[in-house]
Design a protein around this motif. Structure first.
Motif: not given
Length: 516
Positions: A502-507
Motif C-alpha cells: 500500500r505504501l509503495d502504491e501511494w508513493i
C-alpha cells in the motif's frame, strides 16, 4: 557542479553510501572540498543497517589484545553520543556470570581496563550486580545469580548514515543514490567515471577517488586499477533476530556463550528484543545476504540457555543479515577477525584511497583520517580551513542545546522532548516521541506550518502520515516502502503484513502527481 546537466566536476568522488562513505563525504564537504557520493542502492541498505546497533569499544576485543582498537572506539563513544543524542543513547549492559565460561577475576580485570582506556564524562563505570535482587535477574534462568554491569551506547545505525549524508549535502556535497559507478578511468591528474541507474547516465570528473564500497571494495578496486588490492578482505556475515520482548526493563544483556561467542540481547522498539550476532565466513552473492536456518536455531538456543522465556525459530518476527568487510588477518575464527579499519592510499596516477574494514563507532575518526590524506594528496593540507572539524559539530537534529556536542543533549533529552510535547500538543504522545527520537531539532522542519493532525495529510499507514513521507522523500532520499519502513524507521515491525505494498502504491501515485 551543475545538477541538471548530468555532469559533475569535483575534488572527490566517493563510491559507497554506507557509514564510511557518508562520514567521509560529510567531513570533506565541511572542509570546502567539492564532493560527489554515489551509492548503487539506498543509503545504508547493506552492511551499515545490519549492525548490532551499538556504539561501543568492543569489550571482547580486549581478550584478543586489540587494545588500540578498543581505545580508539572508547574515545569516540561519548563524542558520538553527544553529537546526535536523538538517534543515540547510553545503554547499560548486564553480563551474567557463567561459571563455565570466563572466570570472574578475568571479567573484573577486563571491565577495570575498559573503564579506564578512555575518558568518560557521563557514562557510569562498571560494577558487580546481584541478579537475585536486581530487576535484570528476574528474566534469567535461576542459576545466574551474579553478574556485572557496564556502559556503552545504542544507535539507530541507518539513520546515522542518513544524517551524515544530509550534513554533507547541506555543506555542498552531491549525494546520488541508485547510481552505480562503472569501472572508472584513471589519468595522471584525475578520474573519469560514469554513474548509471534507473535510466540515468551521469558523468563525473574527479581529482581524487575514494573507494568506500564496503563488501564490494576489493572488487571495485580491481575494476578501477586492473590489479588486486594490496589489502585482502575477509567477508563475515553477521545475522540478528527480533523476537517478542524477553524482559521488561531498559537494560541490555551481553552473554559469554560456551563456544566463545559474545552475543547481545537488546531492548528494541518497545515491544521486541534484538538478539545477535553470529559470525560466519561468507562466500556468496552480496546482494542476496540472508540469515540461514542454522543461524536462527543457534540464536534461539542461546536465548533459551539464558532466559526463562523460551523461543523457537517460529517466534522470530524479523531477521536481518549483513556482510562485514574485515581486514584479513591471521585469526582462525570469524569472531576473532579484527574490526579495525585500514586506509590504503594509491598515488600511481590520480589519487585513490580505499577503505577497508572498520565499525560504526570509529567511522567519524576513519573519515577524519581519510580526509586528512585527501587534503595532502590534493595539495590542500596547509590551508587553515582544511583542519578536522567533526569532533566539535553536531549531526543534523542533534543540536538540542547548541551547535557543538553537549552532554546535556544526552543527559537531558527527556526534558527537551517534553518541551516539544508542549509545543506540539496536538500530536499523539507516541508519535511525538518517535519524531523527537528520529529527527531531533529537525522536527521543526517536519512540522513547519502544521497545527493539527489534519495538516499532516492522510494517514497512509498507522502512525505514518503523508507529511512525514514527503519529508523523507524530499530531504532523506527515501524512494520506497523499504527505505521508509526499515531504514528511515522501523515501522515495518509495527504494521500489518501487506502494508508495504500500500505504501509503495501511494508513493508511486504521489510521484506521478508531482510529475503531472
Amino acid at each position: 557542479m551543475d545538477e541538471t546537466s548530468g555532469h559533475y566536476e569535483c575534488d572527490v568522488l566517493i563510491v559507497g553510501g554506507g557509514i564510511n562513505g557518508a562520514a567521509i563525504a560529510r567531513d570533506a564537504a565541511g572542509r570546502g572540498l567539492r564532493v560527489v557520493l554515489c551509492e548503487k542502492d539506498d543509503l545504508a541498505q547493506h552492511t551499515s543497517s545490519a549492525s548490532s546497533k551499538l556504539i561501543h569499544g568492543g569489550l571482547r576485543y580486549l581478550e584478543q589484545r586489540q587494545f588500540g582498537l578498543v581505545r580508539k572506539a572508547l574515545a569516540e563513544r561519548e563524542t558520538l553520543l553527544s553529537s546526535a543524542p536523538h538517534i543515540m543513547r547510553p545503554l547499560r549492559f548486564v553480563m551474567p556470570h557463567d561459571a563455565g565460561a570466563r572466570p570472574a577475576w578475568m571479567i573484573r580485570a577486563g571491565l577495570f581496563l575498559y573503564d579506564r582506556l578512555a575518558r568518560r564524562e557521563f557514562l557510569p563505570g562498571s560494577q558487580g550486580v546481584d541478579l537475585r535482587t536486581h530487576p535484570a535477574g528476574a528474566s534469567l534462568q535461576p542459576q545466574y545469580t551474579r553478574g556485572f554491569m557496564y556502559s556503552d551506547g545504542w544507535v539507530d545505525d541507518a539513520r546515522l548514515v542518513v544524517l551524515n549524508a544530509l550534513d554533507a549535502r547541506e555543506r555542498g556535497a552531491v549525494i546520488l543514490t541508485h547510481a552505480r559507478c562503472n569501472p572508472p578511468q584513471r589519468h595522471p591528474d584525475g578520474w573519469n567515471a560514469t554513474l548509471e541507474g534507473e535510466g540515468r547516465h551521469v558523468h563525473v570528473t574527479a581529482r581524487c577517488l575514494v573507494n568506500a564500497a564496503g563488501p564490494w571494495a576489493a572488487r571495485f578496486l580491481h575494476g578501477a586499477t586492473n590489479a588486486a588490492g594490496g589489502q585482502a578482505l575477509r567477508l563475515i556475515k553477521g545475522s540478528h533476530i527480533v523476537v517478542p520482548r524477553l524482559f521488561e526493563h531498559a537494560h541490555a544483556y551481553i552473554f559469554q556463550h560456551p563456544d566463545g561467542r559474545i552475543v547481545f540481547a537488546l531492548p528494541y522498539e518497545g515491544a521486541f528484543t534484538l538478539v545477535g550476532t553470529t559470525d560466519v565466513d561468507f562466500r556468496g552473492e552480496l546482494d542476496k545476504v540472508a540469515i540461514s536456518a542454522e543461524e536462527k536455531v543457534y540464536l534461539c538456543q542461546l536465548v533459551n540457555r539464558y532466559f526463562t522465556r523460551q523461543v523457537t525459530p517460529a517466534d522470530v518476527l524479523w531477521s536481518y543479515a549483513g556482510v562485514r568487510p574485515l581486514v584479513e588477518d591471521a585469526a582462525a575464527s570469524a569472531a576473532a577477525a579484527t574490526r579495525d579499519f585500514r586506509l590504503e592510499p594509491d598515488l600511481a596516477g590520480a589519487p585513490l584511497l580505499s577503505v577497508f574494514g572498520g565499525k560504526i563507532t570509529t567511522s567519524r575518526k576513519l573519515a577524519e583520517q581519510a580526509v586528512d590524506w585527501i587534503g595532502q594528496a590534493l595539495g590542500r593540507a596547509g590551508h587553515s580551513h582544511c583542519a578536522g572539524w567533526t569532533e566539535h559539530a553536531c549531526l543534523p537534529g542533534g543540536d538540542l542545546y547548541g551547535p557543538r556536542p553537549d552532554k546535556r543533549g544526552v543527559l537531558e533529552f527527556g526534558a527537551w522532548s517534553a518541551r516539544q510535547a508542549g509545543r506540539y500538543a496536538w500530536l499523539p504522545a507516541p508519535l511525538l516521541e518517535r519524531y523527537a527520537r528520529a529527527y531531533g531539532t529537525r522536527i521543526h522542519l517536519l512540522l513547519a506550518r502544521r497545527e493539527s493532525l489534519a495538516d499532516m495529510g492522510p494517514e497512509v499507514l498507522p502512525g505514518l502520515y503523508a507529511a512525514e513521507i514527503d519529508y523523507l522523500m524530499q530531504h532523506e532520499w527515501a524512494r520506497s516502502s523499504a527505505d521508509i519502513l526499515w531504514r528511515r524507521s522501523k515501522l515495518g515491525l509495527h504494521i500489518a503484513p501487506g502494508s508495504a505494498v500500500r505504501l509503495d502504491e501511494w508513493i508511486a501515485a504521489r510521484e506521478e502527481a508531482l510529475v503531472v
